[in-house]
Scaffold this active site. Structure first.
Site, PDB file in Angstrom:
ATOM      1  N   HIS A 252      28.373  88.547   0.650  1.00  0.00           N
ATOM      2  CA  HIS A 252      28.474  88.530  -0.808  1.00  0.00           C
ATOM      3  C   HIS A 252      27.131  88.354  -1.501  1.00  0.00           C
ATOM      4  O   HIS A 252      27.076  88.364  -2.737  1.00  0.00           O
ATOM      5  CB  HIS A 252      29.411  87.402  -1.252  1.00  0.00           C
ATOM      6  CG  HIS A 252      30.830  87.571  -0.818  1.00  0.00           C
ATOM      7  ND1 HIS A 252      31.635  88.597  -1.267  1.00  0.00           N
ATOM      8  CD2 HIS A 252      31.593  86.841   0.042  1.00  0.00           C
ATOM      9  CE1 HIS A 252      32.832  88.494  -0.714  1.00  0.00           C
ATOM     10  NE2 HIS A 252      32.835  87.444   0.082  1.00  0.00           N
TER      11      HIS A 252
ATOM     12  N   GLU B  54      40.352  83.282   7.628  1.00  0.00           N
ATOM     13  CA  GLU B  54      40.571  83.417   6.187  1.00  0.00           C
ATOM     14  C   GLU B  54      41.714  84.384   5.879  1.00  0.00           C
ATOM     15  O   GLU B  54      41.946  84.705   4.717  1.00  0.00           O
ATOM     16  CB  GLU B  54      39.284  83.861   5.486  1.00  0.00           C
ATOM     17  CG  GLU B  54      38.683  85.146   6.021  1.00  0.00           C
ATOM     18  CD  GLU B  54      37.379  85.523   5.327  1.00  0.00           C
ATOM     19  OE1 GLU B  54      37.042  84.897   4.304  1.00  0.00           O
ATOM     20  OE2 GLU B  54      36.696  86.448   5.803  1.00  0.00           O
TER      21      GLU B  54
ATOM     22  N   ASP C 272      39.651  82.526   0.485  1.00  0.00           N
ATOM     23  CA  ASP C 272      40.439  83.692   0.874  1.00  0.00           C
ATOM     24  C   ASP C 272      41.740  83.283   1.547  1.00  0.00           C
ATOM     25  O   ASP C 272      42.789  83.917   1.338  1.00  0.00           O
ATOM     26  CB  ASP C 272      39.629  84.583   1.816  1.00  0.00           C
ATOM     27  CG  ASP C 272      38.636  85.468   1.074  1.00  0.00           C
ATOM     28  OD1 ASP C 272      38.967  85.921  -0.032  1.00  0.00           O
ATOM     29  OD2 ASP C 272      37.533  85.692   1.589  1.00  0.00           O
TER      30      ASP C 272
END
Length: 252
Positions: free
Chosen positions: A39, A142, A168
């Site tokens: 990210h 996740e 998540d």
């Protein structure tokens, strides 16, 4: 820092190759860093230069790679990362396939290459064994499917532990945005217990006091204590609100 606490245990989460942020964290006593390549704002050239800089500072480097695929896993390791964190693992079968890219044959399927990790020299059988033992591979838990099969994932010889993805996981378990509720901690307890039973690591982002206490009480190998951008926000906010309060006091 208390010398009884291994310095690798507390990590800072970085989203871009900020040398000053890394140096400040190291001076404060942090011993590990999580690079959020998935990210964050890391290009290949950044990683190739920033990883040895972090190693020179004495950090244990965990690279959360762009995707659970061969190229980003092998590149992070060839640049010198100590561990790869693999996002979006769907199941034990998926973990078996992609964690193989972090270990050399016959255990896995990592491609051989001369370079930084071997001192730019030819590789040897001894180096292959040492390198496989040195690096760690942490699939992320996740997704609901990965949580359901966490014991099988931890049983894989190419897996050295697991990394919790609380946000998540909460969404994918139909609890909505992560709120650190009882269900969240129940899932994390399942992961911690499975790791303990397997004799392997588990790593957790622990942003607030409750998460930090939970991770420590349940034997987390490492804790990511704060995110780079959140630390910046908190610092900027504190100075702004302090000055605003003083301005109101002076003008009244």
């Amino acid at each position: 820092m208390n010398q009884r606490i291994p310095n690798y245990r507390f990590a800072v989460w970085l989203s871009d190759p900020n040398c000053a942020a890394a140096e400040i964290a190291r001076h404060l006593g942090y011993g590990a860093v999580v690079l959020d390549i998935e990210h964050g704002a890391f290009g290949l050239a950044d990683l190739e230069r920033f990883t040895p800089f972090l190693k020179a500072l004495g950090f244990d480097v965990l690279a959360k790679v762009l995707a659970p695929e061969r190229a980003p896993i092998q590149q992070a390791l060839d640049f010198g990362a100590d561990a790869v964190v693999l996002p979006h693992i769907k199941s034990a079968a998926h973990a078996r396939e992609v964690t193989a890219f972090a270990k050399f044959p016959p255990a896995g399927d990592r491609s051989l290459a001369g370079g930084r990790t071997i001192g730019y020299s030819p590789y040897t059988d001894e180096w292959l064994a040492v390198e496989d033992a040195r690096i760690r591979c942490y699939p992320m838990i996740e997704h609901a499917g990965a949580l359901a099969e966490v014991e099988a994932i931890l049983d894989l010889p190419t897996v050295d532990g697991v990394f919790v993805g609380p946000g998540d996981l909460s969404v994918r378990r139909d609890r909505g945005a992560y709120s650190r509720d009882a269900g969240d901690f129940a899932d994390q307890r399942t992961i911690a217990n499975a790791a303990r039973a397997a004799g392997k690591h588990w790593v957790m982002p622990a942003w607030n006091e409750d998460e930090k206490k939970f991770a420590l009480e349940h034997g987390a190998h490492q804790l990511a204590l704060t995110m780079q951008h959140d630390a910046l926000r908190v610092g900027l906010s504190a100075a702004f609100h302090e000055a605003s309060a003083l301005a109101e006091e002076v003008s009244s």
